[in-house]
Design a protein around this motif. Structure first.
Motif, PDB file in Angstrom:
ATOM      1  N   ALA A  38       0.837  -1.207   0.000  1.00 59.65           N
ATOM      2  CA  ALA A  38       0.000   0.000   0.000  1.00 59.65           C
ATOM      3  C   ALA A  38       0.869   1.254   0.000  1.00 59.65           C
ATOM      4  O   ALA A  38       0.539   2.253  -0.644  1.00 59.65           O
ATOM      5  CB  ALA A  38      -0.929  -0.008   1.219  1.00 59.65           C
ATOM      6  N   ARG A  39       2.016   1.194   0.689  1.00 59.77           N
ATOM      7  CA  ARG A  39       2.940   2.328   0.720  1.00 59.77           C
ATOM      8  C   ARG A  39       3.635   2.490  -0.637  1.00 59.77           C
ATOM      9  O   ARG A  39       3.914   3.596  -1.070  1.00 59.77           O
ATOM     10  CB  ARG A  39       3.954   2.153   1.852  1.00 59.77           C
ATOM     11  N   GLU A  40       3.912   1.373  -1.319  1.00 60.29           N
ATOM     12  CA  GLU A  40       4.497   1.460  -2.667  1.00 60.29           C
ATOM     13  C   GLU A  40       3.506   2.120  -3.630  1.00 60.29           C
ATOM     14  O   GLU A  40       3.887   2.963  -4.440  1.00 60.29           O
ATOM     15  CB  GLU A  40       4.903   0.075  -3.191  1.00 60.29           C
ATOM     16  N   TYR A  41       2.239   1.724  -3.536  1.00 56.51           N
ATOM     17  CA  TYR A  41       1.212   2.371  -4.371  1.00 56.51           C
ATOM     18  C   TYR A  41       1.170   3.872  -4.091  1.00 56.51           C
ATOM     19  O   TYR A  41       1.076   4.692  -5.002  1.00 56.51           O
ATOM     20  CB  TYR A  41      -0.178   1.784  -4.097  1.00 56.51           C
ATOM     21  N   GLN A  42       1.220   4.218  -2.804  1.00 56.73           N
ATOM     22  CA  GLN A  42       1.231   5.623  -2.404  1.00 56.73           C
ATOM     23  C   GLN A  42       2.402   6.348  -3.057  1.00 56.73           C
ATOM     24  O   GLN A  42       2.245   7.449  -3.586  1.00 56.73           O
ATOM     25  CB  GLN A  42       1.335   5.708  -0.884  1.00 56.73           C
ATOM     26  N   ALA A  43       3.575   5.714  -3.033  1.00 57.05           N
ATOM     27  CA  ALA A  43       4.772   6.338  -3.603  1.00 57.05           C
ATOM     28  C   ALA A  43       4.628   6.524  -5.112  1.00 57.05           C
ATOM     29  O   ALA A  43       5.014   7.566  -5.647  1.00 57.05           O
ATOM     30  CB  ALA A  43       6.001   5.498  -3.279  1.00 57.05           C
ATOM     31  N   ILE A  44       4.072   5.532  -5.793  1.00 57.98           N
ATOM     32  CA  ILE A  44       3.869   5.646  -7.241  1.00 57.98           C
ATOM     33  C   ILE A  44       2.987   6.856  -7.550  1.00 57.98           C
ATOM     34  O   ILE A  44       3.315   7.672  -8.412  1.00 57.98           O
ATOM     35  CB  ILE A  44       3.216   4.361  -7.815  1.00 57.98           C
ATOM     36  N   ILE A  45       1.889   6.959  -6.828  1.00 60.48           N
ATOM     37  CA  ILE A  45       0.950   8.074  -7.048  1.00 60.48           C
ATOM     38  C   ILE A  45       1.607   9.405  -6.693  1.00 60.48           C
ATOM     39  O   ILE A  45       1.544  10.366  -7.472  1.00 60.48           O
ATOM     40  CB  ILE A  45      -0.346   7.864  -6.228  1.00 60.48           C
ATOM     41  N   ALA A  46       2.238   9.458  -5.535  1.00 60.11           N
ATOM     42  CA  ALA A  46       2.865  10.711  -5.094  1.00 60.11           C
ATOM     43  C   ALA A  46       3.933  11.161  -6.083  1.00 60.11           C
ATOM     44  O   ALA A  46       3.944  12.328  -6.506  1.00 60.11           O
ATOM     45  CB  ALA A  46       3.463  10.547  -3.697  1.00 60.11           C
ATOM     46  N   TYR A  47       4.835  10.262  -6.466  1.00 56.28           N
ATOM     47  CA  TYR A  47       5.897  10.642  -7.390  1.00 56.28           C
ATOM     48  C   TYR A  47       5.332  11.079  -8.740  1.00 56.28           C
ATOM     49  O   TYR A  47       5.839  12.008  -9.357  1.00 56.28           O
ATOM     50  CB  TYR A  47       6.894   9.498  -7.588  1.00 56.28           C
ATOM     51  N   THR A  48       4.284  10.427  -9.183  1.00 57.25           N
ATOM     52  CA  THR A  48       3.668  10.794 -10.461  1.00 57.25           C
ATOM     53  C   THR A  48       3.064  12.195 -10.382  1.00 57.25           C
ATOM     54  O   THR A  48       3.314  13.043 -11.246  1.00 57.25           O
ATOM     55  CB  THR A  48       2.585   9.767 -10.852  1.00 57.25           C
ATOM     56  N   VAL A  49       2.292  12.429  -9.332  1.00 59.77           N
ATOM     57  CA  VAL A  49       1.650  13.746  -9.171  1.00 59.77           C
ATOM     58  C   VAL A  49       2.690  14.832  -8.936  1.00 59.77           C
ATOM     59  O   VAL A  49       2.691  15.870  -9.603  1.00 59.77           O
ATOM     60  CB  VAL A  49       0.611  13.717  -8.026  1.00 59.77           C
ATOM     61  N   TYR A  50       3.598  14.601  -7.996  1.00 56.05           N
ATOM     62  CA  TYR A  50       4.587  15.614  -7.647  1.00 56.05           C
ATOM     63  C   TYR A  50       5.467  15.975  -8.837  1.00 56.05           C
ATOM     64  O   TYR A  50       5.802  17.142  -9.039  1.00 56.05           O
ATOM     65  CB  TYR A  50       5.471  15.165  -6.489  1.00 56.05           C
ATOM     66  N   GLU A  97      -2.804   6.883   1.933  1.00 56.52           N
ATOM     67  CA  GLU A  97      -3.194   8.235   1.505  1.00 56.52           C
ATOM     68  C   GLU A  97      -1.978   9.030   1.025  1.00 56.52           C
ATOM     69  O   GLU A  97      -0.913   8.973   1.630  1.00 56.52           O
ATOM     70  CB  GLU A  97      -3.847   8.969   2.668  1.00 56.52           C
ATOM     71  N   VAL A  98      -2.170   9.758  -0.065  1.00 57.76           N
ATOM     72  CA  VAL A  98      -1.124  10.618  -0.620  1.00 57.76           C
ATOM     73  C   VAL A  98      -1.362  12.043  -0.120  1.00 57.76           C
ATOM     74  O   VAL A  98      -2.453  12.584  -0.292  1.00 57.76           O
ATOM     75  CB  VAL A  98      -1.140  10.598  -2.167  1.00 57.76           C
ATOM     76  N   LYS A  99      -0.339  12.610   0.503  1.00 55.62           N
ATOM     77  CA  LYS A  99      -0.434  13.991   0.977  1.00 55.62           C
ATOM     78  C   LYS A  99      -0.114  14.929  -0.179  1.00 55.62           C
ATOM     79  O   LYS A  99       0.829  14.684  -0.939  1.00 55.62           O
ATOM     80  CB  LYS A  99       0.544  14.237   2.120  1.00 55.62           C
ATOM     81  N   PHE A 110       7.268  15.168   2.295  1.00 53.82           N
ATOM     82  CA  PHE A 110       6.346  14.035   2.424  1.00 53.82           C
ATOM     83  C   PHE A 110       6.991  12.770   1.852  1.00 53.82           C
ATOM     84  O   PHE A 110       6.944  11.704   2.459  1.00 53.82           O
ATOM     85  CB  PHE A 110       5.031  14.287   1.679  1.00 53.82           C
ATOM     86  N   ASP A 111       7.588  12.911   0.661  1.00 54.14           N
ATOM     87  CA  ASP A 111       8.254  11.766   0.026  1.00 54.14           C
ATOM     88  C   ASP A 111       9.418  11.266   0.869  1.00 54.14           C
ATOM     89  O   ASP A 111       9.607  10.057   1.037  1.00 54.14           O
ATOM     90  CB  ASP A 111       8.767  12.133  -1.375  1.00 54.14           C
ATOM     91  N   LEU A 112      10.211  12.185   1.381  1.00 49.72           N
ATOM     92  CA  LEU A 112      11.369  11.802   2.195  1.00 49.72           C
ATOM     93  C   LEU A 112      10.917  11.049   3.447  1.00 49.72           C
ATOM     94  O   LEU A 112      11.490  10.011   3.799  1.00 49.72           O
ATOM     95  CB  LEU A 112      12.190  13.038   2.578  1.00 49.72           C
ATOM     96  N   ASP A 113       9.893  11.540   4.108  1.00 50.15           N
ATOM     97  CA  ASP A 113       9.368  10.863   5.300  1.00 50.15           C
ATOM     98  C   ASP A 113       8.864   9.462   4.956  1.00 50.15           C
ATOM     99  O   ASP A 113       9.105   8.506   5.697  1.00 50.15           O
ATOM    100  CB  ASP A 113       8.257  11.685   5.953  1.00 50.15           C
ATOM    101  N   ASN A 114       8.175   9.347   3.810  1.00 53.90           N
ATOM    102  CA  ASN A 114       7.672   8.042   3.381  1.00 53.90           C
ATOM    103  C   ASN A 114       8.808   7.081   3.059  1.00 53.90           C
ATOM    104  O   ASN A 114       8.746   5.893   3.393  1.00 53.90           O
ATOM    105  CB  ASN A 114       6.729   8.180   2.178  1.00 53.90           C
ATOM    106  N   GLU A 115       9.856   7.581   2.398  1.00 54.07           N
ATOM    107  CA  GLU A 115      11.004   6.720   2.071  1.00 54.07           C
ATOM    108  C   GLU A 115      11.692   6.240   3.348  1.00 54.07           C
ATOM    109  O   GLU A 115      12.078   5.073   3.446  1.00 54.07           O
ATOM    110  CB  GLU A 115      12.011   7.457   1.186  1.00 54.07           C
TER     111      GLU A 115
END
Length: 171
Positions: A38-50, A97-99, A110-115
């Protein structure tokens, strides 16, 4: 004869208990891997949007890097989903959830904290996998950790800060 039969039953009971503990440990590992997925999915979405909403010349290089990160996170998700299936579980289909933020620095934070959290969690997953003697899974997770650490370094560099320390977790 009854003595021999009851002795056999006693001898098998510890094995049953070990099997039950092992089954529980595998279920716990599957559940934890689904959290990671679920966190990997979050990262995919976040990186794509960001990568698409970062504006300004100073962010163009990092935006390109975030697109590469999104592709790498997809590979991680595929590996983790395969391992969940291999262990007998059903991979989740729900991302964390993606912030979102209007400020580039906040998005990168946000990305750094998630990583950082992802690295900590995967290090725990390595320990769980090795305790169950799932050494191939542990090795795949170590490779993912290596890429996650690169992402962490890239994000910290873009923010002009030190890479968060994730020591003491092994792996």
């Amino acid at each position: 004869m009854a003595t021999m039969h009851s002795r056999k039953r006693i001898e098998h009971m510890p094995q049953q208990k070990n099997d039950q503990q092992s089954d529980k440990a595998v279920k716990d590992l599957i559940n934890a891997l689904n959290e990671d997925l679920a966190r990997e999915y979050q990262a995919i979405i976040a990186y794509t949007v960001y990568s698409n909403v970062l504006k300004g010349a100073q962010w163009m290089n990092i935006a390109g890097e975030l697109k590469k990160h999104a592709a790498e996170e997809l590979q991680h998700a595929l590996i983790v989903a395969d391992q969940i299936d291999y262990l007998g579980g059903m991979p989740t289909a729900t991302p964390k959830e993606v912030k979102l933020s209007e400020k580039p620095e906040e998005m990168l934070r946000f990305d750094l904290d998630n990583e950082t959290l992802t690295i900590k969690n995967y290090r725990e997953r390595v320990r769980q996998a090795e305790a169950l003697e799932h050494y191939a899974l542990a090795e795949q997770l170590r490779q993912i950790i290596s890429q996650e650490q690169e992402h962490q370094h890239d994000l910290a560099t873009a923010l002009g800060i030190d890479v968060p320390r994730v020591l003491g977790q092994g792996a």
